[in-house]
Design a protein around this motif. Structure first.
Motif, PDB file in Angstrom:
ATOM      1  N   ILE A 268       0.850  -1.183   0.000  1.00 12.53           N
ATOM      2  CA  ILE A 268       0.000   0.000   0.000  1.00 12.53           C
ATOM      3  C   ILE A 268       0.889   1.236   0.000  1.00 12.53           C
ATOM      4  N   ARG A 269       0.578   2.168  -0.898  1.00 13.55           N
ATOM      5  CA  ARG A 269       1.305   3.436  -0.949  1.00 13.55           C
ATOM      6  C   ARG A 269       0.388   4.533  -0.447  1.00 13.55           C
ATOM      7  N   LEU A 270       0.883   5.338   0.503  1.00 16.63           N
ATOM      8  CA  LEU A 270       0.127   6.447   1.081  1.00 16.63           C
ATOM      9  C   LEU A 270       0.838   7.745   0.764  1.00 16.63           C
TER      10      LEU A 270
ATOM     11  N   ARG B 290      -3.247  24.951   4.615  1.00 17.51           N
ATOM     12  CA  ARG B 290      -2.521  24.109   5.558  1.00 17.51           C
ATOM     13  C   ARG B 290      -3.323  23.755   6.802  1.00 17.51           C
ATOM     14  N   ARG B 291      -4.642  24.067   6.854  1.00 22.15           N
ATOM     15  CA  ARG B 291      -5.429  23.744   8.042  1.00 22.15           C
ATOM     16  C   ARG B 291      -5.880  22.289   8.035  1.00 22.15           C
ATOM     17  N   ALA B 292      -5.922  21.666   6.838  1.00 22.98           N
ATOM     18  CA  ALA B 292      -6.358  20.278   6.727  1.00 22.98           C
ATOM     19  C   ALA B 292      -5.404  19.524   5.801  1.00 22.98           C
ATOM     20  N   THR B 293      -5.347  18.221   6.032  1.00 18.69           N
ATOM     21  CA  THR B 293      -4.493  17.350   5.218  1.00 18.69           C
ATOM     22  C   THR B 293      -5.295  16.116   4.833  1.00 18.69           C
ATOM     23  N   VAL B 294      -5.168  15.746   3.585  1.00 13.86           N
ATOM     24  CA  VAL B 294      -5.820  14.543   3.081  1.00 13.86           C
ATOM     25  C   VAL B 294      -4.749  13.500   2.788  1.00 13.86           C
ATOM     26  N   VAL B 295      -4.898  12.327   3.357  1.00 10.62           N
ATOM     27  CA  VAL B 295      -3.981  11.207   3.107  1.00 10.62           C
ATOM     28  C   VAL B 295      -4.745  10.150   2.324  1.00 10.62           C
ATOM     29  N   THR B 296      -4.257   9.831   1.157  1.00 10.07           N
ATOM     30  CA  THR B 296      -4.894   8.821   0.311  1.00 10.07           C
ATOM     31  C   THR B 296      -3.990   7.610   0.197  1.00 10.07           C
ATOM     32  N   ALA B 297      -4.595   6.461  -0.011  1.00  9.66           N
ATOM     33  CA  ALA B 297      -3.847   5.198  -0.101  1.00  9.66           C
ATOM     34  C   ALA B 297      -4.264   4.459  -1.369  1.00  9.66           C
ATOM     35  N   LEU B 298      -3.321   3.686  -1.889  1.00 10.44           N
ATOM     36  CA  LEU B 298      -3.594   2.941  -3.107  1.00 10.44           C
ATOM     37  C   LEU B 298      -2.820   1.621  -3.050  1.00 10.44           C
ATOM     38  N   ASP B 299      -3.491   0.550  -3.391  1.00  8.70           N
ATOM     39  CA  ASP B 299      -2.861  -0.767  -3.425  1.00  8.70           C
ATOM     40  C   ASP B 299      -2.041  -0.883  -4.715  1.00  8.70           C
ATOM     41  N   LEU B 300      -0.729  -1.111  -4.576  1.00 10.49           N
ATOM     42  CA  LEU B 300       0.175  -1.185  -5.739  1.00 10.49           C
ATOM     43  C   LEU B 300       0.285  -2.587  -6.324  1.00 10.49           C
ATOM     44  N   THR B 301      -0.517  -3.541  -5.810  1.00  8.80           N
ATOM     45  CA  THR B 301      -0.418  -4.916  -6.327  1.00  8.80           C
ATOM     46  C   THR B 301      -0.652  -4.994  -7.826  1.00  8.80           C
ATOM     47  N   PRO B 302      -1.693  -4.342  -8.379  1.00 10.13           N
ATOM     48  CA  PRO B 302      -1.869  -4.412  -9.847  1.00 10.13           C
ATOM     49  C   PRO B 302      -0.685  -3.823 -10.616  1.00 10.13           C
ATOM     50  N   TYR B 303      -0.106  -2.751 -10.089  1.00 12.59           N
ATOM     51  CA  TYR B 303       1.045  -2.151 -10.757  1.00 12.59           C
ATOM     52  C   TYR B 303       2.258  -3.087 -10.723  1.00 12.59           C
ATOM     53  N   ARG B 304       2.456  -3.699  -9.549  1.00 13.49           N
ATOM     54  CA  ARG B 304       3.579  -4.630  -9.444  1.00 13.49           C
ATOM     55  C   ARG B 304       3.355  -5.868 -10.307  1.00 13.49           C
ATOM     56  N   ASN B 305       2.102  -6.305 -10.389  1.00 18.33           N
ATOM     57  CA  ASN B 305       1.814  -7.427 -11.277  1.00 18.33           C
ATOM     58  C   ASN B 305       2.124  -7.065 -12.730  1.00 18.33           C
ATOM     59  N   SER B 306       1.751  -5.827 -13.104  1.00 19.06           N
ATOM     60  CA  SER B 306       2.057  -5.378 -14.471  1.00 19.06           C
ATOM     61  C   SER B 306       3.560  -5.308 -14.693  1.00 19.06           C
ATOM     62  N   ALA B 307       4.298  -4.788 -13.683  1.00 20.07           N
ATOM     63  CA  ALA B 307       5.760  -4.718 -13.811  1.00 20.07           C
ATOM     64  C   ALA B 307       6.373  -6.113 -13.897  1.00 20.07           C
ATOM     65  N   GLY B 308       5.859  -7.055 -13.082  1.00 19.20           N
ATOM     66  CA  GLY B 308       6.356  -8.418 -13.146  1.00 19.20           C
ATOM     67  C   GLY B 308       6.079  -9.080 -14.483  1.00 19.20           C
ATOM     68  N   THR B 309       4.868  -8.806 -15.020  1.00 15.10           N
ATOM     69  CA  THR B 309       4.544  -9.360 -16.336  1.00 15.10           C
ATOM     70  C   THR B 309       5.474  -8.807 -17.406  1.00 15.10           C
ATOM     71  N   LEU B 310       5.737  -7.506 -17.339  1.00 17.90           N
ATOM     72  CA  LEU B 310       6.662  -6.909 -18.301  1.00 17.90           C
ATOM     73  C   LEU B 310       8.070  -7.487 -18.169  1.00 17.90           C
ATOM     74  N   LEU B 311       8.524  -7.686 -16.921  1.00 12.91           N
ATOM     75  CA  LEU B 311       9.853  -8.253 -16.714  1.00 12.91           C
ATOM     76  C   LEU B 311       9.933  -9.672 -17.269  1.00 12.91           C
ATOM     77  N   LEU B 312       8.900 -10.480 -16.961  1.00  8.58           N
ATOM     78  CA  LEU B 312       8.893 -11.845 -17.467  1.00  8.58           C
ATOM     79  C   LEU B 312       8.856 -11.862 -18.993  1.00  8.58           C
ATOM     80  N   GLY B 313       8.016 -10.996 -19.558  1.00  3.40           N
ATOM     81  CA  GLY B 313       7.951 -10.924 -21.015  1.00  3.40           C
ATOM     82  C   GLY B 313       9.268 -10.504 -21.638  1.00  3.40           C
TER      83      GLY B 313
END
Length: 455
Positions: free
Chosen positions: A131-133, A141-164
């Motif tokens: 997870i990347r936050l 500067r009175r408020a802050t928004v922290v968002t998160a995203l699961d990088l598994t699909p991106y890493r899967n894409s990178a792994g597929t590209l590496l294997l290919g």
């Protein structure tokens, strides 16, 4: 240990040039493809990372539209699709948590990571497992928004590209190796053919040669080297045959005398005086045989130290000048050179020309009264060289034996010699298609003529 490793590498190395070149091409291609694969996958990882950060930024910008910071307190406005925006989003007023994702506990690793990012000044990102936050402060500067995203699909894409890319690299390396072997094998096919031809030609002393026509520059050099090697082999074979012929020819006469004397001595009982005379004849013949062997072997050794190269052309005049310069006639004898053609070239090697002319010049200087004259001229297809002296000449009774090995007109003339110079000169000349002759009608003195193929 180092020597053992070198031995293993040497045993594993290909034996053929094609295998070695293919291995070198494969190693270079593997290195290049490794570099390209690392660069490509590094660039793709960076691109996917930027895509993920861009998505986090867009989601944070959308959430920021639901936050009201106009009043004294920060408020989160409710929207129609509020559950979509609340997923993987933490909203802070300063460092105080206002909202968090429903699935995230207050003490979960993601929430603690969001708290740490909020406490930092400005934008910051962190990763918790896959997870990347990223923290995105609002403008005031009175408020802050922290968002998160699961990088598994991106890493899967990178792994597929590496294997290919790895599979593609293996396919390319295989194709490179096969194509290199085929190309190198095709390129070396003329070399193999030339090698087989050279082996065949050298075995039979053929006159065939590769030449320099219709060949690439590299094969022209190889062909020239092989031609020189074949010429050298032919020269060695010719010298070997010549040596054997000379030895057999020279030894035949004294051996015949020995056999005849023994047959005569055994035909009936002989007196002591006759037996003594027979022994003396046999001893003389044996001494002649030893002299002949020494002379021929000395000539062979001289030829081994100064071997004739491939049959070609030789400028006649400089060779004659050099022989006359090295000649040491008596003080009252002068030598002159006459030629009307310059340059005058003969189709023999320089060493061979010297060996043909040297006995003629030596005899002329030895027996001349005052003058030795050498003349050379070109005739159609040949070169004629005449050696004249004003000495006593060849006795008429000895003319027929002049070119027989081991024969001398006068053994008591005070000059050393085995009677082999003139026969050797004639045989050498005939071996290259020439001739050595004597003119019995010339007076005064002796006249010898040498005819050699023109260069």
């Amino acid at each position: 240990m180092v020597n053992r490793t070198e031995d293993v590498v040497r045993r594993l190395a290909p034996r053929t040039l094609r295998g070695r070149l293919s291995l070198v091409a494969l190693a270079i291609a593997a290195l290049l493809m490794t570099v390209l694969t690392v660069v490509f996958n590094g660039a793709m990882d960076g691109h996917l990372q930027r895509q993920a950060d861009h998505e986090l930024h867009n989601k944070a910008a959308a959430v920021a539209t639901t936050i009201d910071t106009s009043g004294p307190r920060v408020r989160v406005l409710e929207t129609a699709n509020d559950h979509l925006l609340d997923a993987n989003v933490w909203i802070y007023a300063g460092t105080r948590l206002l909202e968090k994702p429903p699935s995230a506990a207050a003490d979960s690793p993601l929430t603690r990571a969001a708290d740490r990012l909020t406490s930092q000044d400005g934008r910051a990102c962190a990763a918790v497992h896959t997870i990347r936050l990223c923290a995105h402060p609002l403008t005031d500067r009175r408020a802050t928004v922290v968002t998160a995203l699961d990088l598994t699909p991106y890493r899967n894409s990178a792994g597929t590209l590496l294997l290919g890319s790895l599979v593609l690299d293996l396919v390319m390396l295989g194709c490179t190796y096969v194509l290199t072997r085929l190309s190198v094998g095709r390129a070396l096919r003329p070399v193999r053919a030339m090698t087989d031809q050279a082996t065949q030609w050298s075995a039979v002393a053929s006159d065939e040669r590769f030449g320099t026509e219709d060949h690439p520059a590299e094969l022209v050099r190889l062909g020239a080297s092989l031609d020189a090697l074949l010429d050298r082999i032919r020269t060695v074979l010719r010298h070997e045959q010549q040596l054997m012929g000379e030895v057999s020819h020279e030894l035949r006469t004294p051996l015949t005398r020995i056999v005849m004397e023994l047959d005569w001595w055994r035909s009936r009982p002989r007196t002591h005086a006759e037996t003594r005379a027979t022994v003396e004849v046999i001893a003389e013949a044996a001494r002649s045989m030893r002299t002949i062997c020494d002379t021929v072997l000395d000539d062979a050794r001289e030829n081994a130290l100064n071997p004739a190269t491939a049959p070609g052309t030789t400028d006649v005049v400089p060779v004659i000048d050099r022989l006359l310069h090295n000649l040491t006639p008596p003080g009252q004898v002068t030598t002159t050179m006459e030629t009307a053609t310059s340059p005058l070239q003969a189709g023999v090697a320089p060493v061979l020309l010297e060996r043909i002319l040297s006995p003629l010049l030596t005899n002329a200087a030895r027996y001349a009264h005052s003058r030795v004259t050498v003349s050379a001229r070109r005739v159609p297809g040949a070169v004629h060289i005449d050696v004249l002296d004003d000495g006593p000449g060849v006795p008429e009774t000895f003319v027929d034996e002049l070119f027989q090995p081991g024969r001398r007109a006068d053994t008591d003339d005070g000059h050393d010699g085995a009677g082999l110079g003139l026969p050797l000169a004639r045989r050498l000349a005939r071996a290259v298609g020439g001739e050595v002759t004597h003119d019995p009608g010339h007076t005064p003195g002796a006249a010898f003529s040498v005819s050699l193929p023109a260069g």
